[in-house]
Design a protein around this motif. Structure first.
Motif, PDB file in Angstrom:
ATOM      1  N   VAL A   1      -9.363  -5.347  -4.875  1.00 51.34           N
ATOM      2  CA  VAL A   1      -8.099  -6.048  -4.648  1.00 51.34           C
ATOM      3  C   VAL A   1      -7.063  -5.063  -4.111  1.00 51.34           C
ATOM      4  CG1 VAL A   1      -6.332  -7.509  -5.702  1.00 51.34           C
ATOM      5  CG2 VAL A   1      -8.665  -7.532  -6.611  1.00 51.34           C
ATOM      6  N   ARG A   2      -6.353  -5.459  -3.053  1.00 51.88           N
ATOM      7  CA  ARG A   2      -5.297  -4.622  -2.471  1.00 51.88           C
ATOM      8  C   ARG A   2      -3.968  -5.327  -2.671  1.00 51.88           C
ATOM      9  NH1 ARG A   2      -2.823  -3.593   2.890  1.00 51.88           N
ATOM     10  NH2 ARG A   2      -2.519  -1.332   3.160  1.00 51.88           N
ATOM     11  N   VAL A   3      -3.055  -4.600  -3.313  1.00 48.08           N
ATOM     12  CA  VAL A   3      -1.762  -5.206  -3.631  1.00 48.08           C
ATOM     13  C   VAL A   3      -0.655  -4.503  -2.858  1.00 48.08           C
ATOM     14  CG1 VAL A   3      -0.145  -5.844  -5.453  1.00 48.08           C
ATOM     15  CG2 VAL A   3      -2.588  -5.661  -5.980  1.00 48.08           C
TER      16      VAL A   3
ATOM     17  N   GLY B   1      -1.550   1.010 -13.230  1.00 51.78           N
ATOM     18  CA  GLY B   1      -1.479   0.774 -11.785  1.00 51.78           C
ATOM     19  C   GLY B   1      -0.099   1.075 -11.225  1.00 51.78           C
ATOM     20  N   THR B   2       0.935   0.542 -11.866  1.00 51.03           N
ATOM     21  CA  THR B   2       2.292   0.835 -11.389  1.00 51.03           C
ATOM     22  C   THR B   2       2.571   2.321 -11.547  1.00 51.03           C
ATOM     23  OG1 THR B   2       3.099   0.186 -13.590  1.00 51.03           O
ATOM     24  CG2 THR B   2       3.338  -1.438 -11.801  1.00 51.03           C
ATOM     25  N   GLY B   3       1.956   2.914 -12.590  1.00 50.75           N
ATOM     26  CA  GLY B   3       2.134   4.349 -12.799  1.00 50.75           C
ATOM     27  C   GLY B   3       1.527   5.162 -11.673  1.00 50.75           C
ATOM     28  N   ALA B   4       0.328   4.745 -11.229  1.00 41.48           N
ATOM     29  CA  ALA B   4      -0.314   5.462 -10.121  1.00 41.48           C
ATOM     30  C   ALA B   4       0.513   5.338  -8.844  1.00 41.48           C
ATOM     31  CB  ALA B   4      -1.718   4.904  -9.903  1.00 41.48           C
ATOM     32  N   CYS B   5       1.139   4.167  -8.661  1.00 42.42           N
ATOM     33  CA  CYS B   5       2.035   3.990  -7.494  1.00 42.42           C
ATOM     34  C   CYS B   5       3.230   4.937  -7.612  1.00 42.42           C
ATOM     35  CB  CYS B   5       2.529   2.546  -7.425  1.00 42.42           C
ATOM     36  SG  CYS B   5       1.237   1.340  -7.122  1.00 42.42           S
TER      37      CYS B   5
ATOM     38  N   ALA C   1      -6.039   8.586  -6.765  1.00 44.81           N
ATOM     39  CA  ALA C   1      -5.684   8.940  -8.146  1.00 44.81           C
ATOM     40  C   ALA C   1      -6.893   8.721  -9.054  1.00 44.81           C
ATOM     41  CB  ALA C   1      -4.508   8.099  -8.633  1.00 44.81           C
ATOM     42  N   HIS C   2      -7.280   9.787  -9.761  1.00 43.98           N
ATOM     43  CA  HIS C   2      -8.343   9.692 -10.763  1.00 43.98           C
ATOM     44  C   HIS C   2      -7.682   9.470 -12.125  1.00 43.98           C
ATOM     45  CE1 HIS C   2     -11.162  11.099  -7.766  1.00 43.98           C
ATOM     46  NE2 HIS C   2     -10.498  12.214  -7.603  1.00 43.98           N
TER      47      HIS C   2
ATOM     48  N   ASP D   1     -10.721   5.028 -10.541  1.00 52.86           N
ATOM     49  CA  ASP D   1      -9.893   5.531  -9.426  1.00 52.86           C
ATOM     50  C   ASP D   1      -9.073   4.414  -8.792  1.00 52.86           C
ATOM     51  OD1 ASP D   1     -12.448   7.830  -8.089  1.00 52.86           O
ATOM     52  OD2 ASP D   1     -11.179   7.909  -9.892  1.00 52.86           O
ATOM     53  N   LEU D   2      -7.912   4.802  -8.263  1.00 56.85           N
ATOM     54  CA  LEU D   2      -7.087   3.885  -7.471  1.00 56.85           C
ATOM     55  C   LEU D   2      -6.723   4.576  -6.165  1.00 56.85           C
ATOM     56  CD1 LEU D   2      -4.624   2.423 -10.155  1.00 56.85           C
ATOM     57  CD2 LEU D   2      -6.507   1.227  -9.022  1.00 56.85           C
ATOM     58  N   GLU D   3      -6.692   3.790  -5.088  1.00 60.76           N
ATOM     59  CA  GLU D   3      -6.245   4.298  -3.787  1.00 60.76           C
ATOM     60  C   GLU D   3      -4.809   3.822  -3.579  1.00 60.76           C
ATOM     61  OE1 GLU D   3     -10.430   2.622  -2.528  1.00 60.76           O
ATOM     62  OE2 GLU D   3      -9.206   3.008  -0.741  1.00 60.76           O
ATOM     63  N   LEU D   4      -3.938   4.788  -3.285  1.00 60.58           N
ATOM     64  CA  LEU D   4      -2.515   4.475  -3.100  1.00 60.58           C
ATOM     65  C   LEU D   4      -2.062   4.883  -1.707  1.00 60.58           C
ATOM     66  CD1 LEU D   4      -1.759   3.533  -5.933  1.00 60.58           C
ATOM     67  CD2 LEU D   4      -2.964   5.667  -6.260  1.00 60.58           C
ATOM     68  N   GLU D   5      -1.067   4.184  -1.216  1.00 59.40           N
ATOM     69  CA  GLU D   5      -0.387   4.639  -0.001  1.00 59.40           C
ATOM     70  C   GLU D   5       1.069   4.198  -0.057  1.00 59.40           C
ATOM     71  OE1 GLU D   5      -1.850   3.311   3.818  1.00 59.40           O
ATOM     72  OE2 GLU D   5      -0.395   4.554   4.888  1.00 59.40           O
ATOM     73  N   TRP D   6       1.978   5.163   0.137  1.00 59.10           N
ATOM     74  CA  TRP D   6       3.391   4.812   0.301  1.00 59.10           C
ATOM     75  C   TRP D   6       3.644   4.820   1.813  1.00 59.10           C
ATOM     76  CZ3 TRP D   6       8.170   8.316  -1.164  1.00 59.10           C
ATOM     77  CH2 TRP D   6       9.340   7.575  -0.931  1.00 59.10           C
ATOM     78  N   SER D   7       3.671   3.656   2.396  1.00 57.27           N
ATOM     79  CA  SER D   7       3.679   3.529   3.858  1.00 57.27           C
ATOM     80  C   SER D   7       5.020   3.971   4.440  1.00 57.27           C
ATOM     81  CB  SER D   7       3.418   2.063   4.249  1.00 57.27           C
ATOM     82  OG  SER D   7       3.790   1.867   5.604  1.00 57.27           O
TER      83      SER D   7
END
Ligand SMILES: N[C@H](CCC[C@H](N)C(=O)O)C(=O)O
Length: 284
Positions: free
Chosen positions: A117-119, A227-231, A249-250, A255-261
């Protein structure tokens, strides 16, 4: 009360489909009861999946201490999966109303079930007064924060809920003997500079695109993921210059994949959502 147990990389919640279920008591009371890992169902809290006038569904999230949070990233992925898989809205792109507004979610559906899921988590909130914190800076970056006789440098942002990121060494990642996250997490959570308390993240930088992190959550304590923490950690990494806009982020649960666009200033989070079981809970 019928419920479904789901988790986002180990950050587990009891989900109630409020399109069809009615809670037997106030959500804060129900959350404390069902979260108990011996006398209840066992979870990091309670998430209600509710009808919405403005989106496919509305999410309301309660920590295990009964406090309500504005946002929940791992929870949002699971809500979107539930809404799709249980035919509330059989779409692979959904909108979910949250405490910080309407967020868009894209589902990767395999054999009729949402897997990854991508949010679009929206823009980080950087004004100190809106985080909120009284630490200096808009936002505070590497702001000195002393708790329990130890000084941390805190970088604080909000993703709709408040987060403080501190960069630490290996000693915060060994859980044999003294657990420093359990020791300093609650002291940061309840520090007076955070008027609405805060989620505390302890981060070790592996490379400009990779971190390892552990979390002490506001109202829930140590969780396997946030999740919000990883963001917030992704944003903090850019603000401190320690990591890039794309980040892996491990977390202890996965793991979560993050991007601040840079293009739209939105933070994107991609990760799994898992449905474990459904059942019936009988309030004492
Ligand atoms: N576990 C959630 C965060 C819960 C935040 C809550 N502890 C708060 O009071 O803000 C997540 O995946 O984003």
């Amino acid at each position: 009360m019928r419920f479904t147990k789901m988790h986002g990389i180990g950050n587990d919640y009891v989900y109630v489909n409020c399109f069809v279920e009615k809670l037997p008591a106030e959500p804060a009371i129900v959350s404390q009861a069902v979260s108990h890992r011996n006398f209840g169902i066992g979870s990091d809290g309670l998430i209600l999946i509710c009808p919405s006038e403005v989106a496919d569904a509305r999410m309301r999230m309660y920590n295990s201490d009964g406090s309500e949070s504005e946002m929940c990233g791992n929870g949002l992925r699971c809500v979107a999966k539930y809404v799709h898989d249980h035919n509330i809205a059989k779409k692979s792109s959904l909108t979910i109303e949250t405490g910080r507004g309407i967020l868009s979610v894209d589902l990767d559906v395999v054999n009729g079930k949402a897997q990854k899921v991508r949010v679009n988590m929206g823009e980080p909130i950087l004004e100190a007064a809106k985080i909120p914190t009284t630490l200096p800076g808009d936002p505070p970056v590497n702001a000195a924060l002393s708790v329990g006789g130890r000084e941390f440098l805190a970088t604080c942002v909000s993703m709709g809920n408040p987060h403080a990121t501190v960069y630490v060494g290996d000693e915060f990642f060994t859980t044999t003997g003294r657990d420093l996250v359990a020791e300093f997490g609650p002291l940061i959570e309840n520090a007076p500079v955070f008027p609405r308390r805060v989620n505390a993240h302890f981060v070790k930088v592996q490379s400009p695109n990779e971190v390892t992190m552990r979390t002490w959550e506001r109202g829930s304590g140590i969780t396997l993921a946030c999740g919000t923490g990883a963001c917030a950690v992704c944003v903090a990494g850019v603000l401190t210059g320690l990591t890039d806009r794309k980040l892996l982020a491990h977390l202890p649960g996965g793991d979560l994949e993050l991007e601040w666009s840079a293009a739209d200033n939105h933070v994107y989070m991609t990760g799994p959502a898992t449905e474990v079981f459904s059942g019936e809970w009988f309030p004492a």
